[in-house]
Enzyme design. Structure first.
Site, PDB file in Angstrom:
ATOM      1  CE  LYS A   1       1.532 -14.979  33.749  1.00  0.00           C
ATOM      2  NZ  LYS A   1       1.711 -15.543  32.397  1.00  0.00           N
TER       3      LYS A   1
ATOM      4  CG  PHE B   1       5.392 -15.375  35.604  1.00  0.00           C
ATOM      5  CD1 PHE B   1       5.357 -15.851  36.895  1.00  0.00           C
ATOM      6  CD2 PHE B   1       4.992 -16.223  34.582  1.00  0.00           C
ATOM      7  CE1 PHE B   1       4.945 -17.149  37.177  1.00  0.00           C
ATOM      8  CE2 PHE B   1       4.570 -17.510  34.843  1.00  0.00           C
ATOM      9  CZ  PHE B   1       4.556 -17.977  36.138  1.00  0.00           C
TER      10      PHE B   1
ATOM     11  CG  ASN C   1       7.769 -20.423  36.486  1.00  0.00           C
ATOM     12  OD1 ASN C   1       8.790 -20.475  37.140  1.00  0.00           O
ATOM     13  ND2 ASN C   1       6.746 -21.233  36.708  1.00  0.00           N
ATOM     14  CE1 TYR C   2       5.277 -17.729  31.060  1.00  0.00           C
ATOM     15  CE2 TYR C   2       4.421 -15.529  30.693  1.00  0.00           C
ATOM     16  CZ  TYR C   2       4.236 -16.898  30.720  1.00  0.00           C
ATOM     17  OH  TYR C   2       2.999 -17.426  30.390  1.00  0.00           O
ATOM     18  NE  ARG C   3      14.993 -17.249  36.080  1.00  0.00           N
ATOM     19  CZ  ARG C   3      15.150 -17.291  37.389  1.00  0.00           C
ATOM     20  NH1 ARG C   3      15.383 -16.162  38.060  1.00  0.00           N
ATOM     21  NH2 ARG C   3      15.050 -18.424  38.052  1.00  0.00           N
TER      22      ARG C   3
END
Length: 566
Positions: A434, A475, A477-479
């Site tokens: 990632k 991802f 949580n990596y907005r």
């Protein structure tokens, strides 16, 4: 568990106020203020807690409280939209009251735990809103005999790690490396850390939860049902309710682990290092996690010139001799030697990864202070190794930009063993690593921000040939609001699908179905939340076709997936 009453005893004083000129939210009407006040009053038994849980814009503590958990300085300016009220609940009934009254008045409720979401969507909005700040919900109960912990969602990862360490030196929990991150957002979005290859994601170890739903009920796993429990482990909890706590299964860690950091510049053969890293990091011993950090730095060879530095930052769940032997055979270009390694306890490695000084005591993990900077982040997934020619083009682009860098996080190991639909988080097998795109700056100003955010976007565009497609994945949580937002108008479903398939792939349809069932009025919404299902069947299928066309997915597979979850 209380599974029925949405009418809590909730202590508040509400002041009607005029909005300050620096407040950029659209003020609600006098009627809305009055309605909200009356709702709270009807649910209230006044007590000495009043001043501790409700803060309006006229309260002297309002700004301090609001800013305490803003972790990105981009969203801490006078022009940033401000909430009408910040509520800081101390018990479950306070959360129930906030949900019930926000629903009654129709005002947006933002839920904040640690405030680390990269786009600030837990504490800003362009419509009138209230923040439900969960930082008082920080109780952690560790049961070593049963190897579980109950952690409230306002606790930080550092607090969780410390409480585990207090009880055991051979237990840990696989989660993020930044100790000030809030448990609520981190776990509900997936939970990613440096033990991912050995233990998987944080959500793979969640065994129970408590949530306040759209009807103001407090539900545990049994009461909420398997579908909602599935959704809040990777689907983003703020789309479905207010998560109060998670119960997690702990993992065993060795008494001694090993960490190391080794960096090379282009002049020191960094390109070959990156080529080899791509082939080794996702396939190495599952106990080994090797993060790769790529960034422009000043050259030591030519004064005034920039170069690229590739740094391998690693955790090995074992001793130094063993990891040196493994990498000497599998990753010779790294040139790892025992003197590059440090052996320590697992809690020591937590401090090391968080960049604490050597010798720092574990209680430093309880410190909630965080030095925020201005930043922009983005994400990608890589399924095939990037060639030497590809890397050299990337270096050229990075050097022209001069500021934006990468973090490559390897997959493999346990991530290859968990089905992509076991949780809403779909990015499992098939990915080598990632990517996080990262640019940080210290100087405020609209023009400065535009310059740096555009750098990140330019590098993201350049990487298109090297990353996943159909859809290009991201991802949660990596907005990243660049990939799509929702206005929740008549095209809400289509707008949601644009970003939804990037975050959740084929799991998106199941999330929509669950959302529609548990929150049909869309009480829990934000710029990238899960939308509800279109009300008419023909619109639903038309919408499926539209989002397939936008995302590039295979139509037959997607409509089949739709029918399975309808």
């Amino acid at each position: 568990m209380n599974k029925s009453s949405p009418f809590p005893y909730f202590s508040v004083i509400f002041l009607l106020l005029n909005v300050s000129p620096i407040i950029s939210t659209t003020p609600t009407t006098e009627k809305e203020y009055s309605t909200f006040y009356q709702c709270l009053k009807n649910q209230t038994t006044f007590s000495d807690q009043v001043s501790n849980i409700l803060f309006t814009q006229t309260n002297p503590s309002f700004s301090t409280l609001l800013q305490a958990y803003i972790r990105n300085s981009r969203f801490n300016t006078t022009s940033t939209p401000k909430p009408i009220i910040v509520i800081t609940p101390q018990q479950g009934s306070h959360v129930q009251g906030a949900v019930f009254c926000a629903k009654s008045i129709g005002i947006q409720l933002k839920i904040r735990s640690g405030g680390h979401d990269y786009e600030g969507i837990s504490y800003i909005s362009n419509e009138p809103f209230i923040i439900l700040d969960m930082f008082n919900f920080r109780n952690i109960t560790v049961d070593i005999e049963n190897e579980v912990a109950m952690v409230q969602t306002g606790a930080t990862l550092g607090e969780l790690y410390y409480r585990i360490w207090e009880k055991s030196k051979v237990h840990g929990f696989p989660s993020g490396v930044c100790p000030s991150v809030g448990v609520g957002g981190h776990l509900s979005g997936g939970g990613y850390g440096n033990m991912i290859r050995n233990f998987g994601l944080s959500i793979d170890h969640v065994i129970d939860a408590q949530i306040v739903d759209a009807n103001g009920r407090i539900l545990d796993k049994e009461a909420m049902g398997e579908e909602l429990f599935w959704a809040i482990r990777g689907g983003g909890g703020a789309s479905f309710g207010v998560i109060i706590s998670y119960t997690v299964k702990l993992v065993h860690v060795p008494e001694i682990v090993t960490v190391f950091k080794v960096g090379k510049t282009l002049e020191e053969n960094a390109t070959e290092l990156v080529l080899q890293w791509q082939k080794v990091a996702p396939l190495a011993d599952d106990r080994l996690f090797m993060r790769l950090i790529l960034q422009p730095v000043s050259s030591k060879v030519v004064k005034g010139k920039k170069t690229i530095e590739a740094t391998v930052m690693a955790l090995f769940l074992g001793g130094a001799d063993e990891v040196v032997k493994i990498l000497g055979k599998e990753f010779p270009v790294l040139g790892l030697m025992k003197e590059n390694c440090s052996e320590m306890s697992w809690i020591g490695s937590v401090l090391w990864w968080a960049n604490f000084d050597n010798g720092t005591k574990p209680d430093a993990l309880l410190d909630r202070n965080y030095e925020a900077s201005f930043s922009k982040k983005k994400s990608d997934y890589v399924e095939k190794t990037i060639s030497k020619e590809g890397l050299e083009g990337i270096w050229k682009e990075m050097l022209e930009l001069r500021k934006t860098g990468f973090v490559f996080n390897p997959y493999g190991g346990k991530m290859n063993e968990v089905p992509c639909d076991a949780t809403p988080f779909p990015h499992r097998a098939g990915n080598l690593f990632k990517i996080q795109y990262s640019v940080n700056w210290d100087e405020p100003g609209i023009d400065v921000e535009r310059n740096f955010t555009n750098q990140a976007r330019r590098l993201y565009r350049y990487m298109t040939p090297f990353v996943s497609n159909s859809p290009r994945r991201a991802f949660l949580n990596y907005r990243d609001l660049d990939i799509g937002t929702n206005n929740f108008g008549k095209n809400s479903y289509e707008e949601g699908a644009v970003y939804g398939v990037k975050y959740f792939n084929n799991n998106y349809q199941r999330l929509v179905k669950i959302k529609t069932k548990v929150d049909p009025e869309n009480i829990f919404r934000n710029e990238q939340s899960i939308p509800t299902h279109p009300s008419k069947p023909e619109f639903a299928h038309a919408s499926a076709i539209i989002y397939v066309m936008k995302s590039g997915q295979d139509l037959a597979c997607t409509l089949l997936d739709w029918s399975l979850h309808e």
